[in-house]
Design a protein around this motif. Structure first.
Motif, PDB file in Angstrom:
ATOM      1  N   TYR A 134       0.829  -1.208   0.000  1.00 26.24           N
ATOM      2  CA  TYR A 134       0.000   0.000   0.000  1.00 26.24           C
ATOM      3  C   TYR A 134       0.864   1.260   0.000  1.00 26.24           C
ATOM      4  O   TYR A 134       0.398   2.365   0.285  1.00 26.24           O
ATOM      5  CB  TYR A 134      -0.986  -0.010   1.174  1.00 26.24           C
ATOM      6  N   PRO A 136       1.863   3.130  -2.464  1.00 27.63           N
ATOM      7  CA  PRO A 136       1.371   4.259  -3.265  1.00 27.63           C
ATOM      8  C   PRO A 136       0.356   5.142  -2.542  1.00 27.63           C
ATOM      9  O   PRO A 136       0.243   6.332  -2.842  1.00 27.63           O
ATOM     10  CB  PRO A 136       0.729   3.576  -4.475  1.00 27.63           C
ATOM     11  N   ALA A 137      -0.376   4.568  -1.586  1.00 27.04           N
ATOM     12  CA  ALA A 137      -1.406   5.335  -0.882  1.00 27.04           C
ATOM     13  C   ALA A 137      -0.872   6.050   0.357  1.00 27.04           C
ATOM     14  O   ALA A 137      -1.581   6.888   0.937  1.00 27.04           O
ATOM     15  CB  ALA A 137      -2.562   4.413  -0.482  1.00 27.04           C
ATOM     16  N   ASP A 140      -1.079   9.946   0.667  1.00 30.29           N
ATOM     17  CA  ASP A 140      -2.434  10.428   0.937  1.00 30.29           C
ATOM     18  C   ASP A 140      -2.790  10.244   2.409  1.00 30.29           C
ATOM     19  O   ASP A 140      -3.349  11.146   3.041  1.00 30.29           O
ATOM     20  CB  ASP A 140      -3.446   9.684   0.066  1.00 30.29           C
ATOM     21  N   ILE A 165      -8.431  12.290  -6.719  1.00 26.04           N
ATOM     22  CA  ILE A 165      -8.145  11.282  -5.692  1.00 26.04           C
ATOM     23  C   ILE A 165      -9.421  10.676  -5.131  1.00 26.04           C
ATOM     24  O   ILE A 165      -9.495   9.476  -4.876  1.00 26.04           O
ATOM     25  CB  ILE A 165      -7.297  11.906  -4.567  1.00 26.04           C
ATOM     26  N   ILE A 327      -9.821   6.676   0.792  1.00 24.93           N
ATOM     27  CA  ILE A 327      -8.589   6.527   0.018  1.00 24.93           C
ATOM     28  C   ILE A 327      -8.275   5.050  -0.185  1.00 24.93           C
ATOM     29  O   ILE A 327      -8.001   4.585  -1.310  1.00 24.93           O
ATOM     30  CB  ILE A 327      -7.412   7.221   0.720  1.00 24.93           C
ATOM     31  N   ALA A 331      -8.535   2.777  -3.812  1.00 27.99           N
ATOM     32  CA  ALA A 331      -7.343   2.150  -4.387  1.00 27.99           C
ATOM     33  C   ALA A 331      -7.470   0.639  -4.409  1.00 27.99           C
ATOM     34  O   ALA A 331      -7.082  -0.025  -5.379  1.00 27.99           O
ATOM     35  CB  ALA A 331      -6.105   2.570  -3.603  1.00 27.99           C
ATOM     36  N   ALA A 336      -5.233  -1.451  -7.322  1.00 29.42           N
ATOM     37  CA  ALA A 336      -3.977  -0.705  -7.357  1.00 29.42           C
ATOM     38  C   ALA A 336      -3.090  -0.997  -6.163  1.00 29.42           C
ATOM     39  O   ALA A 336      -1.951  -0.517  -6.111  1.00 29.42           O
ATOM     40  CB  ALA A 336      -4.261   0.794  -7.429  1.00 29.42           C
ATOM     41  N   LEU A 337      -3.583  -1.753  -5.194  1.00 26.05           N
ATOM     42  CA  LEU A 337      -2.788  -2.149  -4.036  1.00 26.05           C
ATOM     43  C   LEU A 337      -2.599  -3.660  -4.072  1.00 26.05           C
ATOM     44  O   LEU A 337      -3.142  -4.351  -4.928  1.00 26.05           O
ATOM     45  CB  LEU A 337      -3.481  -1.713  -2.738  1.00 26.05           C
ATOM     46  N   PHE A 454      -0.859   2.744 -10.317  1.00 31.25           N
ATOM     47  CA  PHE A 454      -1.495   3.664  -9.370  1.00 31.25           C
ATOM     48  C   PHE A 454      -1.432   5.085  -9.901  1.00 31.25           C
ATOM     49  O   PHE A 454      -2.428   5.813  -9.911  1.00 31.25           O
ATOM     50  CB  PHE A 454      -0.799   3.563  -8.007  1.00 31.25           C
ATOM     51  N   ARG A 458      -4.476   7.860 -11.163  1.00 28.58           N
ATOM     52  CA  ARG A 458      -4.594   9.226 -10.649  1.00 28.58           C
ATOM     53  C   ARG A 458      -4.543  10.249 -11.790  1.00 28.58           C
ATOM     54  O   ARG A 458      -5.287  11.235 -11.803  1.00 28.58           O
ATOM     55  CB  ARG A 458      -3.476   9.494  -9.640  1.00 28.58           C
TER      56      ARG A 458
END
Length: 693
Positions: A134, A136-137, A140, A165, A327, A331, A336-337, A454, A458
């Motif tokens: 995770y 990439p997140a 955020d 987002i 968030i 994702a 994306a995770l 990811f 976005r």
């Protein structure tokens, strides 16, 4: 105004031509010294249940054999004609995507094939996605963690929207003004929930509680995966649920939102701000790049009053938890995770729909590319699978059906001449879009990287927001499409008074060039008629020929219409779907009107063909029998109980069984075709049969 989408799947993929009312077929020359293949049975008794009387359950009579032989696959929650055609569509897209993704690295940067191929490749790079977890997140989550007060929270909501987002609490966008259809207007709409409908939060039955627990478990799982211990995760999940529950209580029902007069509420920005003192729109809109507007359209003002009070009364720490949940959910849902996040999301989905196995990643990524770069991928699809001659076929058939509908309007005994003139004007100006856009979206400035899934998501989300906001101050673009060319759906858009038929795949059971007219008119023509009638259903009739929300009916004609459509509401309310759950006749009214009207005008058009005027049987069935059996088999489908229950709350379409049985029970010709008599379960006295259009 919102586009009106309808679950009708069709397209055109063959080069064909058409005569008035009769479909012309080319001459086929049989090769010498080859054994001819057995002719295809377009109405196959093997797919039927001949032990059932057609007058007792026409859906089962027409489809019982097929349903028995085709159980729902583990990776689906419903299976039938539409999903089978969709699967074929997906297979074609996957072929295109696999081809371009293998060569996209060598394509010019920014080219169609480079961006389509690299987007798909980035989504299929599961090793990199898994390795990043995770990560990439995290930026955020860390940014949200730094929120200290309510103003910081508002600024974060603004930042998330502008940067593609997320869109917490409410929906925001730019759409045509329903009462000034040549101009765009800022539109606000209710939001804030992640169960499919507000009723999942408001009901206390076993099914609703199961869904509520699934949401809490999903939220807890995501917080656990990002470092919270079990106790902390459970507390955070409870915070999330309580905020969503408050939003759900404030929402209007789907039935209430069917009335465009209810959802058209225009305010001066300064006046609306007085109703939401903590949401300062005079400051928020410029920060959202939507400044300089004096007015705003609010679909559900009462929701925003409640949301304003809710946000102001909620501790900042809880608001931060809610933002972090959104968030992570967004994702994880996009794949994306890492897999543990995706698996948590599928567990939630499985509980709601009954789907047992997740779709293969390749199919999910095919859907992702179609949803994000649909008009680039669509160009590849059209080039390979769509013939320009198919457009002419569809146009001719549409013109045939328009002629029949116009004639039926002039013959209506319940409508005055004044309203008829307005209806005929609307029909004559009905716009038609077939296959693909005349002007392709180029996705300018969208750069796709092969190794950053990811980041690509976005980039695309931010681009969509920017493009939407850029519409302000410009004339409404009536060339734009609401769905991609490869999508297997059709829709009517009231703002443009248009019907739209993407390329998709025109194939059996919706259309087959070698089929007799009865089969094609019972399927594709009825589908076209369905979309036409949407311009005159309980919602569509409220918009005039220009797409303006304006009353063009006399009071007496409106009363006559409501009397007839209320009969449809009562008819469908009586249909039982699962356990004690019934069809919501009010929620599904527009689609039920369109089904009845579409099938009616298609039958009248069919009767003008040579086959429609004959009694010649094919495979043991008369022309009229084949027409109605063709209608029935396009709706053959089964679904899990969970999916059926969800659709009752959320889907404006009736379940397929009743899309088959509901209309035919009101059409005299069906009774004659199958000798339906008093005592049969579906029998209705002639005076009880409902006629609208």
């Amino acid at each position: 105004m919102k586009l009106k989408f309808n679950c009708i799947m069709l397209a055109a993929a063959l080069g064909i031509s058409v005569n008035v009312f009769a479909i012309n077929k080319p001459k086929h020359h049989r090769p010498k010294h080859k054994i001819a293949a057995a002719p295809k049975k377009f109405i196959d008794p093997a797919n039927m249940n001949l032990a059932i009387k057609p007058g007792d359950d026409f859906f089962e009579y027409a489809n019982g054999g097929w349903l028995k032989q085709n159980p729902i696959p583990a990776q689906a929650n419903r299976w039938g004609s539409f999903t089978m055609v969709q699967q074929g569509n997906t297979d074609k897209l996957l072929g295109l995507l696999n081809e371009v993704s293998q060569t996209s690295a060598s394509q010019p940067k920014g080219s169609l094939k480079q961006r389509v191929g690299d987007l798909y490749a980035s989504g299929m790079d599961s090793l990199t996605i898994e390795k990043r977890g995770y990560e990439p997140a995290k930026p955020d989550l860390q940014r949200i963690d730094r929120i200290k007060n309510f103003n910081d929270f508002i600024n974060e909501m603004i930042y998330e929207r502008v940067n593609g987002i997320g869109s917490p609490i409410f929906r925001f966008g730019v759409e045509p003004d329903g009462k000034n259809v040549n101009q765009y207007v800022i539109t606000l709409a209710q939001g804030g929930i992640n169960l499919p409908d507000r009723d999942y939060y408001l009901k206390n039955d076993t099914r609703a509680k199961k869904a509520q627990d699934a949401l809490k478990n999903y939220a807890a799982a995501l917080f656990t995966l990002t470092g919270s211990n079990a106790g902390e995760a459970a507390k955070k999940a409870a915070i999330v649920y309580n905020i969503e529950y408050s939003c759900a209580k404030a929402q209007l029902s789907r039935v209430a939102m069917r009335n465009p007069h209810v959802t058209y509420n225009k305010f001066l920005v300064a006046d609306f701000e007085k109703q939401t003192p903590h949401l300062k729109w005079t400051q928020i809109l410029p920060a959202l790049h939507a400044g300089g507007q004096d007015s705003i359209l609010v679909n559900q003002p009462s929701f925003f009053k409640t949301a304003d009070s809710l946000l102001a009364a909620t501790p900042v720490a809880n608001l931060k938890v809610y933002l972090q949940w959104n968030i992570l959910r967004g994702a994880a849902g996009a794949g994306a995770l890492s897999a543990d996040f995706a698996n948590a999301g599928f567990s939630f989905t499985s509980t709601l729909t009954g789907q047992k196995v997740q779709l293969p990643r390749a199919e999910r990524m095919s859907n992702m590319v179609d949803g994000n770069l649909g008009e680039l991928l669509g160009q590849l699809f059209v080039e390979k699978y769509f013939s320009p001659a198919a457009k002419q076929y569809m146009l001719n058939l549409i013109n045939n059906l328009k002629a029949v509908l116009g004639d039926r309007i002039t013959r209506l005994d319940w409508m005055s001449s004044a309203t008829k003139q307005q209806a005929l004007k609307k029909l004559s100006t009905l716009a038609v879009k077939i296959g693909y856009p005349d002007k392709w979206e180029k996705y300018n400035v969208v750069a796709i990287k092969r190794n950053d899934y990811f980041g690509n998501l976005r980039t695309l989300s931010k681009w969509r927001y920017t493009i939407n906001i850029a519409r302000l101050g410009k004339p409404v673009d009536k060339t734009a499409w609401g769905i991609t060319p490869s999508t297997i759906k059709a829709y009517y858009n009231s703002a443009n008074n248009e019907i739209v038929f993407p390329a998709g795949i025109m194939q059996f059971p919706f259309f087959d060039f070698n089929a007799d007219d009865a089969v094609n008119y019972g399927a594709i023509a009825a589908i076209i008629g369905h979309e036409m009638i949407h311009g005159f259903d309980d919602q569509g009739r409220l918009f005039d020929a220009d797409g303006t929300l304006r009353d063009w009916w006399t009071n007496n004609d409106a009363d006559n219409f409501k009397m007839r459509t209320n009969q449809l509401v009562n008819q469908y309310n009586a249909f039982t779907v699962v356990d004690s759950l019934h069809v919501n006749g009010r929620l599904t009214l527009g689609e039920n009107i369109a089904d009845l009207g579409g099938l009616t005008i298609a039958y009248e058009a069919f009767r003008k063909t040579m086959q429609g005027q004959s009694d010649n049987k094919i495979d043991g069935f008369t022309p009229d029998q084949r027409f109605f059996l063709s209608w029935a088999q396009i709706w053959r489908s089964s679904q899990t109980p969970e999916s059926a229950a969800q659709r009752i709350l959320t889907d404006p379409h009736s379940p397929e069984q009743f899309r088959t049985n509901g209309p035919v029970g009101n059409i005299d010709a069906w009774y004659k075709a199958f000798d339906v008599q008093p005592g049969d379960k579906m029998y209705k006295k002639p005076e009880e049969r409902i006629r609208v259009w």
